[in-house]
Design an enzyme around this catalytic site. Sequence first.
Site, PDB file in Angstrom:
ATOM      1  N   SER A  51       4.948  -7.620  -1.307  1.00 33.95           N
ATOM      2  CA  SER A  51       4.908  -9.084  -1.423  1.00 33.95           C
ATOM      3  C   SER A  51       6.180  -9.734  -1.944  1.00 33.95           C
ATOM      4  O   SER A  51       6.282 -10.957  -1.982  1.00 33.95           O
ATOM      5  CB  SER A  51       3.748  -9.477  -2.350  1.00 33.95           C
ATOM      6  OG  SER A  51       3.951  -8.891  -3.619  1.00 33.95           O
ATOM      7  N   TYR A  54      12.418  -6.006  -2.467  1.00 34.68           N
ATOM      8  CA  TYR A  54      12.757  -5.022  -1.439  1.00 34.68           C
ATOM      9  C   TYR A  54      11.568  -4.628  -0.563  1.00 34.68           C
ATOM     10  O   TYR A  54      11.746  -4.283   0.609  1.00 34.68           O
ATOM     11  CB  TYR A  54      13.368  -3.787  -2.103  1.00 34.68           C
ATOM     12  CG  TYR A  54      14.835  -3.949  -2.416  1.00 34.68           C
ATOM     13  CD1 TYR A  54      15.710  -4.501  -1.481  1.00 34.68           C
ATOM     14  CD2 TYR A  54      15.366  -3.538  -3.641  1.00 34.68           C
ATOM     15  CE1 TYR A  54      17.054  -4.650  -1.754  1.00 34.68           C
ATOM     16  CE2 TYR A  54      16.719  -3.675  -3.916  1.00 34.68           C
ATOM     17  CZ  TYR A  54      17.562  -4.234  -2.965  1.00 34.68           C
ATOM     18  OH  TYR A  54      18.899  -4.376  -3.232  1.00 34.68           O
ATOM     19  N   PHE A  75      -0.105  -6.660  -5.594  1.00 29.01           N
ATOM     20  CA  PHE A  75      -1.012  -7.107  -6.659  1.00 29.01           C
ATOM     21  C   PHE A  75      -0.555  -8.492  -7.077  1.00 29.01           C
ATOM     22  O   PHE A  75       0.390  -8.633  -7.837  1.00 29.01           O
ATOM     23  CB  PHE A  75      -0.905  -6.134  -7.834  1.00 29.01           C
ATOM     24  CG  PHE A  75      -2.149  -6.056  -8.677  1.00 29.01           C
ATOM     25  CD1 PHE A  75      -3.267  -6.804  -8.391  1.00 29.01           C
ATOM     26  CD2 PHE A  75      -2.193  -5.198  -9.765  1.00 29.01           C
ATOM     27  CE1 PHE A  75      -4.414  -6.715  -9.163  1.00 29.01           C
ATOM     28  CE2 PHE A  75      -3.332  -5.090 -10.551  1.00 29.01           C
ATOM     29  CZ  PHE A  75      -4.448  -5.852 -10.254  1.00 29.01           C
ATOM     30  N   ALA A 113      -2.563  -0.861  -6.544  1.00 29.20           N
ATOM     31  CA  ALA A 113      -2.153   0.273  -5.698  1.00 29.20           C
ATOM     32  C   ALA A 113      -2.215   1.604  -6.447  1.00 29.20           C
ATOM     33  O   ALA A 113      -2.166   2.662  -5.818  1.00 29.20           O
ATOM     34  CB  ALA A 113      -0.734   0.045  -5.180  1.00 29.20           C
ATOM     35  N   TYR A 226      17.502   2.879  -8.177  1.00 28.16           N
ATOM     36  CA  TYR A 226      18.769   2.244  -8.516  1.00 28.16           C
ATOM     37  C   TYR A 226      19.541   3.167  -9.432  1.00 28.16           C
ATOM     38  O   TYR A 226      18.959   3.771 -10.344  1.00 28.16           O
ATOM     39  CB  TYR A 226      18.522   0.892  -9.215  1.00 28.16           C
ATOM     40  CG  TYR A 226      19.790   0.154  -9.546  1.00 28.16           C
ATOM     41  CD1 TYR A 226      20.612  -0.313  -8.526  1.00 28.16           C
ATOM     42  CD2 TYR A 226      20.177  -0.056 -10.863  1.00 28.16           C
ATOM     43  CE1 TYR A 226      21.800  -0.971  -8.822  1.00 28.16           C
ATOM     44  CE2 TYR A 226      21.355  -0.724 -11.161  1.00 28.16           C
ATOM     45  CZ  TYR A 226      22.160  -1.179 -10.134  1.00 28.16           C
ATOM     46  OH  TYR A 226      23.336  -1.824 -10.418  1.00 28.16           O
ATOM     47  N   TYR A 236      19.979   1.692 -18.068  1.00 28.65           N
ATOM     48  CA  TYR A 236      19.207   1.984 -16.845  1.00 28.65           C
ATOM     49  C   TYR A 236      19.172   3.486 -16.553  1.00 28.65           C
ATOM     50  O   TYR A 236      18.222   4.178 -16.901  1.00 28.65           O
ATOM     51  CB  TYR A 236      19.765   1.185 -15.645  1.00 28.65           C
ATOM     52  CG  TYR A 236      18.742   1.114 -14.537  1.00 28.65           C
ATOM     53  CD1 TYR A 236      17.965  -0.031 -14.339  1.00 28.65           C
ATOM     54  CD2 TYR A 236      18.487   2.208 -13.706  1.00 28.65           C
ATOM     55  CE1 TYR A 236      16.983  -0.077 -13.365  1.00 28.65           C
ATOM     56  CE2 TYR A 236      17.500   2.171 -12.732  1.00 28.65           C
ATOM     57  CZ  TYR A 236      16.771   1.037 -12.556  1.00 28.65           C
ATOM     58  OH  TYR A 236      15.791   1.011 -11.600  1.00 28.65           O
TER      59      TYR A 236
HETATM   60  P1  NAD Z   1       9.541  -6.837  -7.128  1.00 24.41           P
HETATM   61  O1  NAD Z   1       9.126  -7.180  -8.511  1.00 24.41           O
HETATM   62  O2  NAD Z   1      10.236  -7.872  -6.323  1.00 24.41           O
HETATM   63  O3  NAD Z   1       8.252  -6.343  -6.271  1.00 24.41           O
HETATM   64  C1  NAD Z   1       7.329  -5.440  -6.789  1.00 24.41           C
HETATM   65  C2  NAD Z   1       6.148  -5.299  -5.848  1.00 24.41           C
HETATM   66  O4  NAD Z   1       5.205  -4.380  -6.444  1.00 24.41           O
HETATM   67  C3  NAD Z   1       5.364  -6.592  -5.589  1.00 24.41           C
HETATM   68  O5  NAD Z   1       4.948  -6.615  -4.236  1.00 24.41           O
HETATM   69  C4  NAD Z   1       4.128  -6.454  -6.477  1.00 24.41           C
HETATM   70  O6  NAD Z   1       2.978  -7.170  -6.042  1.00 24.41           O
HETATM   71  C5  NAD Z   1       3.909  -4.952  -6.360  1.00 24.41           C
HETATM   72  N1  NAD Z   1       3.064  -4.399  -7.420  1.00 24.41           N
HETATM   73  C6  NAD Z   1       3.317  -4.318  -8.747  1.00 24.41           C
HETATM   74  N2  NAD Z   1       2.300  -3.702  -9.381  1.00 24.41           N
HETATM   75  C7  NAD Z   1       1.383  -3.393  -8.427  1.00 24.41           C
HETATM   76  C8  NAD Z   1       0.118  -2.737  -8.443  1.00 24.41           C
HETATM   77  N3  NAD Z   1      -0.411  -2.262  -9.566  1.00 24.41           N
HETATM   78  N4  NAD Z   1      -0.543  -2.607  -7.277  1.00 24.41           N
HETATM   79  C9  NAD Z   1      -0.035  -3.084  -6.112  1.00 24.41           C
HETATM   80  N5  NAD Z   1       1.164  -3.677  -6.033  1.00 24.41           N
HETATM   81  C10 NAD Z   1       1.858  -3.826  -7.185  1.00 24.41           C
HETATM   82  O7  NAD Z   1      10.406  -5.501  -7.258  1.00 24.41           O
HETATM   83  P2  NAD Z   1      11.786  -5.001  -6.582  1.00 24.41           P
HETATM   84  O8  NAD Z   1      12.920  -5.385  -7.455  1.00 24.41           O
HETATM   85  O9  NAD Z   1      11.819  -5.322  -5.132  1.00 24.41           O
HETATM   86  O10 NAD Z   1      11.629  -3.422  -6.799  1.00 24.41           O
HETATM   87  C11 NAD Z   1      11.044  -2.571  -5.831  1.00 24.41           C
HETATM   88  C12 NAD Z   1      11.676  -1.197  -5.958  1.00 24.41           C
HETATM   89  O11 NAD Z   1      13.073  -1.285  -5.651  1.00 24.41           O
HETATM   90  C13 NAD Z   1      11.574  -0.594  -7.376  1.00 24.41           C
HETATM   91  O12 NAD Z   1      11.364   0.790  -7.281  1.00 24.41           O
HETATM   92  C14 NAD Z   1      12.965  -0.854  -7.939  1.00 24.41           C
HETATM   93  O13 NAD Z   1      13.341   0.052  -8.944  1.00 24.41           O
HETATM   94  C15 NAD Z   1      13.818  -0.661  -6.689  1.00 24.41           C
HETATM   95  N6  NAD Z   1      15.161  -1.251  -6.790  1.00 24.41           N
HETATM   96  C16 NAD Z   1      15.340  -2.540  -7.204  1.00 24.41           C
HETATM   97  C17 NAD Z   1      16.634  -3.042  -7.327  1.00 24.41           C
HETATM   98  C18 NAD Z   1      16.869  -4.458  -7.784  1.00 24.41           C
HETATM   99  O14 NAD Z   1      18.032  -4.796  -8.069  1.00 24.41           O
HETATM  100  N7  NAD Z   1      15.859  -5.284  -7.825  1.00 24.41           N
HETATM  101  C19 NAD Z   1      17.740  -2.237  -7.020  1.00 24.41           C
HETATM  102  C20 NAD Z   1      17.517  -0.945  -6.555  1.00 24.41           C
HETATM  103  C21 NAD Z   1      16.215  -0.454  -6.441  1.00 24.41           C
END
Ligand code: NAD
Length: 394
Positions: A51, A54, A75, A113, A226, A236
């Site tokens: 939602s 990434y 969620f 999830a 990351y 981190y």
């Molecule tokens: P985000 O906060 O934008 O999205 C998180 C998603 O997880 C949402 O869709 C949320 O609804 C879902 N979620 C959370 N808890 C949940 C649950 N219990 N059940 C179902 N869904 C649930 O996060 P993001 O920054 O896009 O991060 C996603 C991944 O990418 C992570 O593993 C993060 O470490 C990695 N990442 C992020 C970055 C960054 O700069 N943001 C960089 C590299 C890697």
Amino acid sequence: MIVKPRIRGFICTTAHPTGCAAHVREQINYVAAQGAASANGFKNVLVLGCSGGYGLASRIVAGFGYQANTLGISFEKAPAENKTASAGWYNNLAFEAAAKAAGVYARTLDGDAFSDAMRDQAAEVIRQDMGQIDLVVYSLASPVRQHPHTGELHRSSIKPLGEVLDIKTVHVEKGEVSEVSLEPATQEESANTVAVMGGEDWELWMQMLKEQDLLAPGAQTVAYTYIGSELTWPIYWEGTLGLAKADLDRASRAISDNLADIGGSARVAVLKAIVSQASSAIPVVPLYVALLFKVMKEQGIHEDCISHIYRLFSTQLVPGIEQRLDDQGRIRVDDQELSDAVQGAVKQRWPQVTTENLPQLGDLEGFREDFLRIFGFGIAGVDYDAEVDPLGIG
Ligand code: NAD
């Protein structure tokens, strides 16, 4: 109602329904305009954490770059009469509506999830509507996880390990650069963070899908991580989050072993820093990202969330392509962020940056704009003075 941003610390408690829809549309338009993706790439894609950030970008690339059927799981908070939903709730609605209009299957399940109940529900939908999955994207980011077998509630901590860390940070709203002192995690806090953000849940999903014969021959799964710059390592990569991410590496090997007999594989993909709900909550990261954005924009290589994920899919994930892996078998698309030219410039600015010169050395404005965009604010073409219905799009 008229919806304005209401920011509390690193969260915005309102989200704009039409703004979120327009943000999703912008990303779909970006992917559609690339036109280079092969229609034979992916057929049935499961996105955990669909939602926002990434995960949403991955679902958009799968659905609109490769015309894949997508099942998304997230969620999110539903709206009430006088209260907006969370941004992801509107994003899901907008994605589903656009997919329907384009004749692409999309179904979203909203709930935890990490629970077995959600796994059962997803299995049922896949069996009935999709058949077998050929790509599973694991993009959950959460501060808590209730363990499906023990019932224990694990809370993650974003802390350094070993000793107190004195490090620079910025107050995003005020623009003030200061030093913070961060206490190191206890062993229990470290273990809890691994339980929430490590690889166990990813393994449980993949085991369930395999056991129930819901994975296509050659199925792939990818989880996002990351690593970033030495500047953020103390909080981190060398902190509690790094422990959790190392566990993701462990899980990728275990899952690959488990998928070997169907020709499948699991990879961790190392992505670049972007502004997301999850990353905004990490101390130090907003200051680093502000400097990084400025440098990457100056060098003409800035990538946002959707363009980054499009590059991941089209150059690293599409079946048959030769992947660029590191010595741990991870896919690296953080090459531009970590290039000498970019890191050299960011590291030069880091010791110099102060509240006064941040506007010259960094792009905090860009950080703030991206932060608001997550909640549907500041999107071109949206009338923010118009009445909107918090219960839906429009
Ligand atoms: P985000 O906060 O934008 O999205 C998180 C998603 O997880 C949402 O869709 C949320 O609804 C879902 N979620 C959370 N808890 C949940 C649950 N219990 N059940 C179902 N869904 C649930 O996060 P993001 O920054 O896009 O991060 C996603 C991944 O990418 C992570 O593993 C993060 O470490 C990695 N990442 C992020 C970055 C960054 O700069 N943001 C960089 C590299 C890697």
